[in-house]
Scaffold this active site. Structure first.
Site, PDB file in Angstrom:
ATOM      1  N   ASP A 106     -40.443  -3.122  10.293  1.00 16.70           N
ATOM      2  CA  ASP A 106     -40.355  -3.124   8.614  1.00 16.70           C
ATOM      3  C   ASP A 106     -40.956  -1.643   8.437  1.00 16.70           C
ATOM      4  O   ASP A 106     -42.095  -1.425   8.460  1.00 16.70           O
ATOM      5  CB  ASP A 106     -41.477  -3.998   8.276  1.00 16.70           C
ATOM      6  CG  ASP A 106     -41.703  -3.997   6.736  1.00 16.70           C
ATOM      7  OD1 ASP A 106     -40.951  -2.935   6.045  1.00 16.70           O
ATOM      8  OD2 ASP A 106     -42.366  -4.699   6.423  1.00 16.70           O
ATOM      9  N   ASP A 132     -24.868  13.664   3.708  1.00 18.79           N
ATOM     10  CA  ASP A 132     -24.399  14.770   3.031  1.00 18.79           C
ATOM     11  C   ASP A 132     -25.195  15.166   1.882  1.00 18.79           C
ATOM     12  O   ASP A 132     -25.255  16.153   1.180  1.00 18.79           O
ATOM     13  CB  ASP A 132     -22.809  14.392   2.653  1.00 18.79           C
ATOM     14  CG  ASP A 132     -22.791  13.346   1.976  1.00 18.79           C
ATOM     15  OD1 ASP A 132     -23.446  12.272   2.388  1.00 18.79           O
ATOM     16  OD2 ASP A 132     -22.002  13.276   1.006  1.00 18.79           O
ATOM     17  N   TYR A 178     -32.478   9.872  -3.232  1.00 13.48           N
ATOM     18  CA  TYR A 178     -31.997   9.271  -1.888  1.00 13.48           C
ATOM     19  C   TYR A 178     -32.098  10.774  -1.129  1.00 13.48           C
ATOM     20  O   TYR A 178     -32.362  10.621  -0.055  1.00 13.48           O
ATOM     21  CB  TYR A 178     -30.750   8.670  -2.149  1.00 13.48           C
ATOM     22  CG  TYR A 178     -30.044   8.306  -0.771  1.00 13.48           C
ATOM     23  CD1 TYR A 178     -30.606   7.157   0.095  1.00 13.48           C
ATOM     24  CD2 TYR A 178     -28.941   9.134  -0.486  1.00 13.48           C
ATOM     25  CE1 TYR A 178     -29.764   7.179   1.071  1.00 13.48           C
ATOM     26  CE2 TYR A 178     -28.116   8.914   0.894  1.00 13.48           C
ATOM     27  CZ  TYR A 178     -28.795   7.755   1.553  1.00 13.48           C
ATOM     28  OH  TYR A 178     -28.117   7.727   2.634  1.00 13.48           O
ATOM     29  N   TRP A 208     -20.053   8.982   3.288  1.00 13.92           N
ATOM     30  CA  TRP A 208     -19.005   7.875   2.802  1.00 13.92           C
ATOM     31  C   TRP A 208     -18.755   6.780   3.846  1.00 13.92           C
ATOM     32  O   TRP A 208     -17.567   6.569   4.226  1.00 13.92           O
ATOM     33  CB  TRP A 208     -17.746   8.463   2.309  1.00 13.92           C
ATOM     34  CG  TRP A 208     -17.867   9.462   1.127  1.00 13.92           C
ATOM     35  CD1 TRP A 208     -19.018  10.011   0.986  1.00 13.92           C
ATOM     36  CD2 TRP A 208     -16.976  10.278   0.554  1.00 13.92           C
ATOM     37  NE1 TRP A 208     -18.844  11.171  -0.321  1.00 13.92           N
ATOM     38  CE2 TRP A 208     -17.551  11.305  -0.341  1.00 13.92           C
ATOM     39  CE3 TRP A 208     -15.616  10.058   0.450  1.00 13.92           C
ATOM     40  CZ2 TRP A 208     -16.803  11.919  -1.359  1.00 13.92           C
ATOM     41  CZ3 TRP A 208     -14.889  11.000  -0.624  1.00 13.92           C
ATOM     42  CH2 TRP A 208     -15.347  11.835  -1.490  1.00 13.92           C
TER      43      TRP A 208
HETATM   44  N1  NAP Z   1     -23.497   4.338   3.434  1.00 17.32           N
HETATM   45  C1  NAP Z   1     -23.493   5.464   3.475  1.00 17.32           C
HETATM   46  O1  NAP Z   1     -22.135   5.876   2.692  1.00 17.32           O
HETATM   47  C2  NAP Z   1     -24.063   6.687   4.072  1.00 17.32           C
HETATM   48  C3  NAP Z   1     -23.545   7.878   3.896  1.00 17.32           C
HETATM   49  C4  NAP Z   1     -24.530   8.893   4.322  1.00 17.32           C
HETATM   50  C5  NAP Z   1     -25.307   8.545   5.205  1.00 17.32           C
HETATM   51  N2  NAP Z   1     -25.741   7.416   5.481  1.00 17.32           N
HETATM   52  C6  NAP Z   1     -26.842   6.960   6.428  1.00 17.32           C
HETATM   53  O2  NAP Z   1     -26.237   6.135   7.502  1.00 17.32           O
HETATM   54  C7  NAP Z   1     -27.253   5.288   8.145  1.00 17.32           C
HETATM   55  C8  NAP Z   1     -26.639   4.014   8.097  1.00 17.32           C
HETATM   56  O3  NAP Z   1     -26.117   3.510   6.737  1.00 17.32           O
HETATM   57  P1  NAP Z   1     -25.271   2.261   6.415  1.00 17.32           P
HETATM   58  O4  NAP Z   1     -24.257   2.198   5.449  1.00 17.32           O
HETATM   59  O5  NAP Z   1     -25.087   1.410   7.671  1.00 17.32           O
HETATM   60  O6  NAP Z   1     -26.675   1.169   5.961  1.00 17.32           O
HETATM   61  P2  NAP Z   1     -26.680  -0.133   5.143  1.00 17.32           P
HETATM   62  O7  NAP Z   1     -25.466  -0.879   5.474  1.00 17.32           O
HETATM   63  O8  NAP Z   1     -26.989  -0.154   3.770  1.00 17.32           O
HETATM   64  O9  NAP Z   1     -27.885  -0.892   6.177  1.00 17.32           O
HETATM   65  C9  NAP Z   1     -29.093  -0.381   5.870  1.00 17.32           C
HETATM   66  C10 NAP Z   1     -29.997  -1.016   7.004  1.00 17.32           C
HETATM   67  O10 NAP Z   1     -31.476  -0.802   6.880  1.00 17.32           O
HETATM   68  C11 NAP Z   1     -32.302  -1.859   6.798  1.00 17.32           C
HETATM   69  N3  NAP Z   1     -33.431  -1.507   5.832  1.00 17.32           N
HETATM   70  C12 NAP Z   1     -33.374  -1.059   4.647  1.00 17.32           C
HETATM   71  N4  NAP Z   1     -34.706  -1.108   4.326  1.00 17.32           N
HETATM   72  C13 NAP Z   1     -35.447  -1.459   5.427  1.00 17.32           C
HETATM   73  C14 NAP Z   1     -36.843  -1.514   5.479  1.00 17.32           C
HETATM   74  N5  NAP Z   1     -37.848  -1.423   4.680  1.00 17.32           N
HETATM   75  N6  NAP Z   1     -37.251  -2.002   6.846  1.00 17.32           N
HETATM   76  C15 NAP Z   1     -36.542  -2.107   7.791  1.00 17.32           C
HETATM   77  N7  NAP Z   1     -35.150  -2.088   7.535  1.00 17.32           N
HETATM   78  C16 NAP Z   1     -34.623  -1.846   6.566  1.00 17.32           C
HETATM   79  C17 NAP Z   1     -31.317  -2.710   6.241  1.00 17.32           C
HETATM   80  O11 NAP Z   1     -31.816  -4.109   6.474  1.00 17.32           O
HETATM   81  P3  NAP Z   1     -31.255  -5.439   5.391  1.00 17.32           P
HETATM   82  O12 NAP Z   1     -30.242  -5.939   5.823  1.00 17.32           O
HETATM   83  O13 NAP Z   1     -32.451  -6.690   5.819  1.00 17.32           O
HETATM   84  O14 NAP Z   1     -31.615  -4.642   3.959  1.00 17.32           O
HETATM   85  C18 NAP Z   1     -29.960  -2.474   6.936  1.00 17.32           C
HETATM   86  O15 NAP Z   1     -30.060  -3.132   8.123  1.00 17.32           O
HETATM   87  C19 NAP Z   1     -28.397   5.255   6.826  1.00 17.32           C
HETATM   88  O16 NAP Z   1     -29.438   6.132   7.597  1.00 17.32           O
HETATM   89  C20 NAP Z   1     -27.940   6.108   5.692  1.00 17.32           C
HETATM   90  O17 NAP Z   1     -28.929   6.676   5.098  1.00 17.32           O
HETATM   91  C21 NAP Z   1     -25.131   6.345   4.728  1.00 17.32           C
END
Ligand code: NAP
Length: 281
Positions: free
Chosen positions: A35, A101, A124, A149
């Site tokens: 967590d 990004d 963010y 993205w």
């Molecule tokens: N999505 C995008 O477009 C994007 C773009 C650029 C970079 N990124 C980066 O890429 C990575 C992966 O993104 P993603 O799209 O796969 O993310 P995602 O689908 O939103 O998943 C986020 C994960 O983080 C967990 N999480 C959130 N708050 C938490 C907490 N307090 N303690 C423990 N776990 C927690 C969530 O758990 P729950 O399911 O329990 O909420 C989920 O497993 C991240 O580091 C993100 O910042 C994403």
């Protein structure tokens, strides 16, 4: 053994699938095991299980909501990453921190190099930059991988939103002045698993190849999915959101090339494979 955080999310899920495919030993964690909002919650599980590497995919990713929950976003993305890095230092583990990004300001039209000045325009982005800075200060054996993205089968994303909207709309307004690169999580997962097996530490940008606007991305989604939806190209000014977004999200892949890592396939090709994957789910 490799520990993967955030396996209920898009990227974490596909990283574990990739590790499984390769027969690697791993532990995937959810909020129950790690967590990120408390110090013990973040560190104890890692210290107890002593992985050789942590691929840290979990993050607070609600970009707009982060404007009203700044403290939580900063705790999870900034402090959370710091605590993971501290735990990794204690057990001499490698760490991959997946970043964004949105650490850049979005000026100009040329791709950002990994060393370019950071200037996040929203909470963010600032929270992820705090994470980056902590990881690179605390560890020597780190990879900071900025992506953008993101779309994958396990979670919400732009592709799914567009496909849902296509069922009820003949015409959609989509922003045309933010330019970046879509990224398919199985493609990124492959690179991360390759990377963690090396000692080529440092900063990287990793997205599918090619640039487009959100409107162009939407047009390609409808074209490939065979949906008859007209995309009206609008400007960011016509689509206000609580969090500001950078206009230029182009990321240079020079550091991937220099380290000998293969770039990801073109985003249109990734989309094609994703649409096939979605039909199977
Ligand atoms: N999505 C995008 O477009 C994007 C773009 C650029 C970079 N990124 C980066 O890429 C990575 C992966 O993104 P993603 O799209 O796969 O993310 P995602 O689908 O939103 O998943 C986020 C994960 O983080 C967990 N999480 C959130 N708050 C938490 C907490 N307090 N303690 C423990 N776990 C927690 C969530 O758990 P729950 O399911 O329990 O909420 C989920 O497993 C991240 O580091 C993100 O910042 C994403």
């Amino acid at each position: 053994m490799i520990l993967v955080t955030g396996i209920t999310g898009q990227l974490g899920y596909d990283v574990t699938r990739e590790l499984e495919k390769r027969g690697e030993k791993f532990i995937g964690t959810t909020r129950k095991e790690i967590d990120l909002s408390t110090e013990e919650g973040t560190k104890n599980f890692i210290l107890k299980n002593k992985p050789d590497a942590v691929i840290h995919c979990a993050a607070y990713t609600a970009v707009d909501k982060a404007e009203e929950e700044a403290e939580l976003a900063i705790t999870v993305n900034g402090l959370g990453a710091r605590r993971i890095a501290e735990a990794c230092r204690e057990i001499d583990a490698k760490m991959i921190f997946v970043s964004t990004d949105y650490v850049f300001g979005g000026d100009g039209k040329t791709p950002y190099e990994v060393t370019d000045e950071k200037n996040p325009v929203n909470t963010y982005g600032r929270s992820k930059l705090l994470g980056e800075d902590a990881v690179s200060m605390i560890l020597k054996k780190y990879f900071i991988v900025r992506t953008s993205w993101v779309f994958g089968s396990n979670g919400k994303n732009f592709v799914k939103t567009m496909l849902n909207l296509a069922d009820k709309n003949k015409k959609l307004k989509v922003v045309n002045d933010q330019i970046g690169s879509p990224t398919y999580t199985p493609d990124l997962a492959k690179l991360l698993v390759d990377m963690v097996q090396t000692e080529n530490y440092g900063y990287y940008h990793a997205t599918n190849e090619g640039f487009c606007s959100w409107a162009e991305f939407a047009e390609e989604i409808f074209k490939q999915a065979g949906k008859k939806v007209e995309v009206e190209k609008i400007s960011t000014a016509d689509y206000p959101t609580p969090a500001k977004r950078p206009f230029n999200s182009r990321l240079s892949k020079k550091s991937l090339d220099d380290a000998g890592f293969e770039r990801l396939p073109a985003w249109e090709d990734a989309l094609k494979r994703y649409l096939v994957e979605l039909k199977k789910v």
